[in-house]
Design a protein around this motif. Structure first.
Motif, short mmCIF file in Angstrom:
data_model
loop_
_atom_site.label_atom_id
_atom_site.label_comp_id
_atom_site.label_asym_id
_atom_site.label_seq_id
_atom_site.Cartn_x
_atom_site.Cartn_y
_atom_site.Cartn_z
N ALA A 145 0.97 -1.20 -0.09
CA ALA A 145 0.09 -0.07 -0.05
C ALA A 145 0.79 1.23 -0.06
N GLU A 146 2.08 1.28 0.76
CA GLU A 146 2.78 2.29 0.98
C GLU A 146 3.56 2.60 -0.41
N LYS A 147 3.89 1.53 -1.03
CA LYS A 147 4.38 1.62 -2.40
C LYS A 147 3.47 2.30 -3.42
N ASN A 148 2.18 1.82 -3.60
CA ASN A 148 1.26 1.99 -4.67
C ASN A 148 0.38 3.19 -4.21
N ARG A 149 0.35 3.86 -2.98
CA ARG A 149 -0.65 4.90 -2.45
C ARG A 149 -0.34 5.81 -3.42
N GLY A 150 -1.36 7.11 -3.29
CA GLY A 150 -1.18 8.25 -4.10
C GLY A 150 0.03 9.17 -3.37
N LYS A 151 0.85 9.85 -4.34
CA LYS A 151 1.73 10.44 -3.61
C LYS A 151 1.99 11.69 -4.51
N VAL A 152 2.48 12.96 -3.94
CA VAL A 152 3.19 13.89 -4.73
C VAL A 152 4.53 13.84 -5.01
N ILE A 153 4.93 13.52 -6.08
CA ILE A 153 6.41 13.10 -6.14
C ILE A 153 7.19 14.44 -5.97
N GLY A 154 6.69 15.52 -6.46
CA GLY A 154 7.37 16.84 -6.11
C GLY A 154 6.99 17.77 -7.38
N PHE A 194 1.92 10.64 -8.24
CA PHE A 194 2.10 9.12 -8.59
C PHE A 194 1.01 8.15 -7.84
N GLY A 195 0.54 7.21 -8.49
CA GLY A 195 -0.25 6.08 -7.70
C GLY A 195 -0.54 5.08 -8.31
N ASN A 196 -0.97 3.83 -8.03
CA ASN A 196 -1.23 2.67 -8.87
C ASN A 196 -2.05 2.06 -7.99
N PRO A 197 -3.41 2.03 -8.68
CA PRO A 197 -3.80 2.62 -9.74
C PRO A 197 -3.80 4.17 -9.63
N ASP A 198 -3.89 4.74 -10.78
CA ASP A 198 -3.52 6.25 -10.97
C ASP A 198 -4.55 6.75 -10.06
N PRO A 199 -3.94 7.99 -9.31
CA PRO A 199 -4.58 8.57 -8.23
C PRO A 199 -5.82 9.45 -8.39
N GLU A 200 -6.61 9.85 -7.74
CA GLU A 200 -7.57 10.81 -8.03
C GLU A 200 -6.88 11.95 -7.15
N VAL A 201 -7.10 13.15 -7.87
CA VAL A 201 -6.33 14.42 -7.62
C VAL A 201 -7.60 15.43 -7.15
N VAL A 202 -7.57 15.93 -6.06
CA VAL A 202 -8.48 16.97 -5.70
C VAL A 202 -7.84 18.14 -5.16
N TRP A 203 -8.18 19.47 -5.10
CA TRP A 203 -7.29 20.57 -4.73
C TRP A 203 -8.35 21.44 -3.74
N PHE A 204 -8.02 21.76 -2.77
CA PHE A 204 -8.37 22.70 -1.67
C PHE A 204 -7.79 23.90 -1.64
N LYS A 205 -8.84 24.93 -1.00
CA LYS A 205 -8.45 26.09 -0.66
C LYS A 205 -8.81 26.58 0.77
N ASN A 206 -7.92 26.81 1.61
CA ASN A 206 -8.03 26.98 3.15
C ASN A 206 -8.98 25.75 3.80
N GLU A 207 -8.68 24.41 3.28
CA GLU A 207 -9.29 23.26 3.80
C GLU A 207 -10.44 22.94 3.41
N LYS A 208 -10.83 24.07 2.43
CA LYS A 208 -12.17 23.61 1.64
C LYS A 208 -12.15 23.13 0.11
#
Lengths: 199, 199
Positions: free
Chosen positions: B63-72, B93-107
């Motif tokens: 799970a640690e290897k394949n979880r979603g990550k921000v590589i940089g 990165f992520g396997n399977p491809d990660p979902e990406v969601v953006w927040f502003k001030n926690e919202k």
């Protein structure tokens, strides 16, 4: 041809002048009682001068429209912790597709595993600095240019150590792009442009 | 199977345990005169416990290897002049491809013409803020996540007015990613993930 005017001014505009537009033009104004005429002879040297000026303005407008530009994306100052990877991405434009070159502290950036530049679809230009260290702090500039000219946009990068106070950094310039003339003689030396496509 | 040791410790490692590894294991040590034996019975409950622990560690490592990550790619703080467009791009990165969601001030960030997010090749995630104003100052976070978990990385954006002194901004957090557990019950509400491909 367009004509117009107000209480104080009357004008006529010949938008795409050709030989056919040569000749005498007369304005006629009525003050309610009398007619007043003003005649301009648009032929000979007067036409040639006007036509040359038109050509000059047209070429300048064309060059301004098509020269290399940074449309947007880059901040003025970036602060990042040592060891991270920094990605500076912006949207560029130019017709023909512009060349993109990156500088650090006014010197051409030497590309290697640490500094990677990409240009995707001739449109998205990125500089990636892998594993930043304090030596990477400085002023980075992107030079976007084609035969019609271009511009240079600066980003100040400030790398801080983990646990260190964040430095108080001012942007290098006014936050405005610096224009690059089309004349190659005026140019700083150019490195090879960024390759298209990510590795 | 690997064995090893030092002056103080002797060890044996069964890397991918199977039923065949059940049984008694004996260490034999010589002190130059006598032999000393220690025996471990790896069977029954002892084997079952060890096997369950192995399975747990293996799943966690996977799970640690394949979880979603921000590589940089993301800086900690970004300072930008009002009116410009900001592009924040990072490699995920992520396997399977990660979902990406953006927040502003926690919202959750509401996407529109002003805030545009993209995800290219399941790998390059961008948040583009067009024509920034002082209201865009704040903490932005990218949440990268798949079924194995993920992480959240913050960027502080500071918009300043033309002619204004640059504000002295500290990053929101320690500059480190915040882990997101895989358990959906622990998650903040997710918005629809960024669409792939630029518009």
């Amino acid at each position: 041809m367009r004509i117009g005017g107000s209480e104080e001014i009357a004008w006529m505009q010949i938008c795409e002048p050709t030989e056919k537009d040569k000749g005498k033009y007369t304005f006629e104004l009525f003050d309610g009682k009398d007619a007043h005429k003003r005649t301009i002879d648009l032929s000979g040297q007067a036409y040639d001068d006007a036509y040359a000026e038109f050509q000059r303005l047209k070429a300048a407008a064309f060059a301004e429209k098509n020269r290399g530009k940074v449309i947007g994306g880059l901040p003025d100052v970036v602060t990042i912790m040592e060891g991270k990877t920094l990605n500076l991405t912006c949207t560029v434009f130019g017709n023909p597709d512009p060349e993109v070159v990156w500088f650090k502290n006014e010197k051409l950036l030497e590309l290697n595993d640490h500094y990677v530049v990409t240009l995707e679809q001739g449109k998205y230009a990125s500089l990636i600095i892998k594993g930043v260290s304090s030596e990477d702090s400085g002023k980075y500039s992107i030079n976007v240019k084609n035969k019609y000219g271009g511009e240079m946009v600066d980003v100040t990068v400030s790398v801080y150590k983990h646990g260190e106070e964040l430095p108080d950094i001012k942007p290098a310039a006014s936050g405005k792009a610096r224009l690059i003339p089309a004349d190659p003689a005026q140019e700083p030396a150019m490195s090879k442009p960024a390759k298209s496509g990510r590795k």
